[in-house]
Design a protein around this motif. Structure first.
Motif, PDB file in Angstrom:
ATOM      1  N   GLU A 115      -0.323  -5.848   5.314  1.00 27.40           N
ATOM      2  CA  GLU A 115      -1.277  -6.199   6.359  1.00 27.40           C
ATOM      3  C   GLU A 115      -1.598  -4.978   7.222  1.00 27.40           C
ATOM      4  O   GLU A 115      -0.712  -4.168   7.518  1.00 27.40           O
ATOM      5  N   ASN A 116      -2.864  -4.846   7.600  1.00 26.16           N
ATOM      6  CA  ASN A 116      -3.356  -3.757   8.456  1.00 26.16           C
ATOM      7  C   ASN A 116      -3.242  -2.369   7.831  1.00 26.16           C
ATOM      8  O   ASN A 116      -3.223  -1.366   8.553  1.00 26.16           O
ATOM      9  N   SER A 117      -3.162  -2.293   6.516  1.00 19.15           N
ATOM     10  CA  SER A 117      -3.155  -0.982   5.861  1.00 19.15           C
ATOM     11  C   SER A 117      -4.460  -0.249   6.166  1.00 19.15           C
ATOM     12  O   SER A 117      -5.535  -0.855   6.158  1.00 19.15           O
TER      13      SER A 117
ATOM     14  N   ARG B 286      -4.396 -10.004   0.638  1.00 26.42           N
ATOM     15  CA  ARG B 286      -5.317  -9.620  -0.431  1.00 26.42           C
ATOM     16  C   ARG B 286      -6.573  -9.035   0.183  1.00 26.42           C
ATOM     17  O   ARG B 286      -7.125  -9.577   1.132  1.00 26.42           O
ATOM     18  N   ARG B 287      -7.020  -7.936  -0.411  1.00 26.60           N
ATOM     19  CA  ARG B 287      -8.261  -7.295   0.025  1.00 26.60           C
ATOM     20  C   ARG B 287      -9.139  -7.058  -1.198  1.00 26.60           C
ATOM     21  O   ARG B 287      -8.629  -6.772  -2.296  1.00 26.60           O
TER      22      ARG B 287
ATOM     23  N   TRP C 144      -5.933   5.632  -1.354  1.00 27.16           N
ATOM     24  CA  TRP C 144      -4.673   5.868  -0.672  1.00 27.16           C
ATOM     25  C   TRP C 144      -4.776   5.235   0.701  1.00 27.16           C
ATOM     26  O   TRP C 144      -5.800   5.340   1.375  1.00 27.16           O
ATOM     27  N   ALA C 145      -3.701   4.569   1.108  1.00 28.64           N
ATOM     28  CA  ALA C 145      -3.699   3.894   2.400  1.00 28.64           C
ATOM     29  C   ALA C 145      -2.395   4.163   3.127  1.00 28.64           C
ATOM     30  O   ALA C 145      -1.334   4.248   2.500  1.00 28.64           O
ATOM     31  N   ALA C 146      -2.489   4.281   4.446  1.00 23.38           N
ATOM     32  CA  ALA C 146      -1.300   4.334   5.291  1.00 23.38           C
ATOM     33  C   ALA C 146      -0.857   2.889   5.488  1.00 23.38           C
ATOM     34  O   ALA C 146      -1.660   2.050   5.915  1.00 23.38           O
ATOM     35  N   VAL C 147       0.384   2.607   5.136  1.00 21.63           N
ATOM     36  CA  VAL C 147       0.866   1.224   5.172  1.00 21.63           C
ATOM     37  C   VAL C 147       2.147   1.108   5.983  1.00 21.63           C
ATOM     38  O   VAL C 147       2.938   2.053   6.078  1.00 21.63           O
ATOM     39  N   ASP C 148       2.331  -0.070   6.559  1.00 21.15           N
ATOM     40  CA  ASP C 148       3.569  -0.432   7.246  1.00 21.15           C
ATOM     41  C   ASP C 148       4.367  -1.283   6.262  1.00 21.15           C
ATOM     42  O   ASP C 148       3.978  -2.409   5.954  1.00 21.15           O
ATOM     43  N   THR C 149       5.441  -0.748   5.748  1.00 25.74           N
ATOM     44  CA  THR C 149       6.207  -1.438   4.710  1.00 25.74           C
ATOM     45  C   THR C 149       7.025  -2.614   5.241  1.00 25.74           C
ATOM     46  O   THR C 149       7.607  -3.349   4.455  1.00 25.74           O
ATOM     47  N   SER C 150       7.032  -2.826   6.552  1.00 23.16           N
ATOM     48  CA  SER C 150       7.848  -3.901   7.128  1.00 23.16           C
ATOM     49  C   SER C 150       7.069  -5.199   7.342  1.00 23.16           C
ATOM     50  O   SER C 150       7.627  -6.171   7.834  1.00 23.16           O
ATOM     51  N   VAL C 151       5.780  -5.224   6.977  1.00 20.19           N
ATOM     52  CA  VAL C 151       4.962  -6.419   7.209  1.00 20.19           C
ATOM     53  C   VAL C 151       4.616  -7.095   5.894  1.00 20.19           C
ATOM     54  O   VAL C 151       4.763  -6.513   4.816  1.00 20.19           O
TER      55      VAL C 151
END
Length: 88
Positions: A20-22, A48-49, A37-44
């Protein structure tokens, strides 16, 4: 934890699950694939996009809200314009 992940667009219309919010940072050709390439928060949790790649000269849907991401040129010279479908 934040990190960068790579996602492969597997067709002209791709649905990808990502955290979420990548934040998409780049779309490019790598080998025979169109990747982003996306910056992602691996804790959330994941969502689907949907991504659409339009050929130059192809009619763009006027009924769908989209965000333009980038233009890529394939090895064979074909040019695609990659968008994300919003409000899915």
């Amino acid at each position: 934890m934040y990190t960068y992940w790579k996602f492969v667009l597997d067709s002209q219309y791709s649905t990808i699950e990502m955290p979420e919010n990548s934040a998409i940072r780049k779309v490019a050709v790598q080998g025979n694939d169109i990747v982003l390439w996306a910056a992602v928060d691996t804790s959330v949790g994941h969502v689907r996009r949907i991504f659409v790649a339009y050929y130059t000269g192809e009619q763009i849907s006027e009924d769908t809200e989209m965000l333009y991401l980038d233009t890529v040129i394939l090895d064979n010279g074909i040019v695609l314009h990659v968008h994300e479908v919003l409000g899915y």
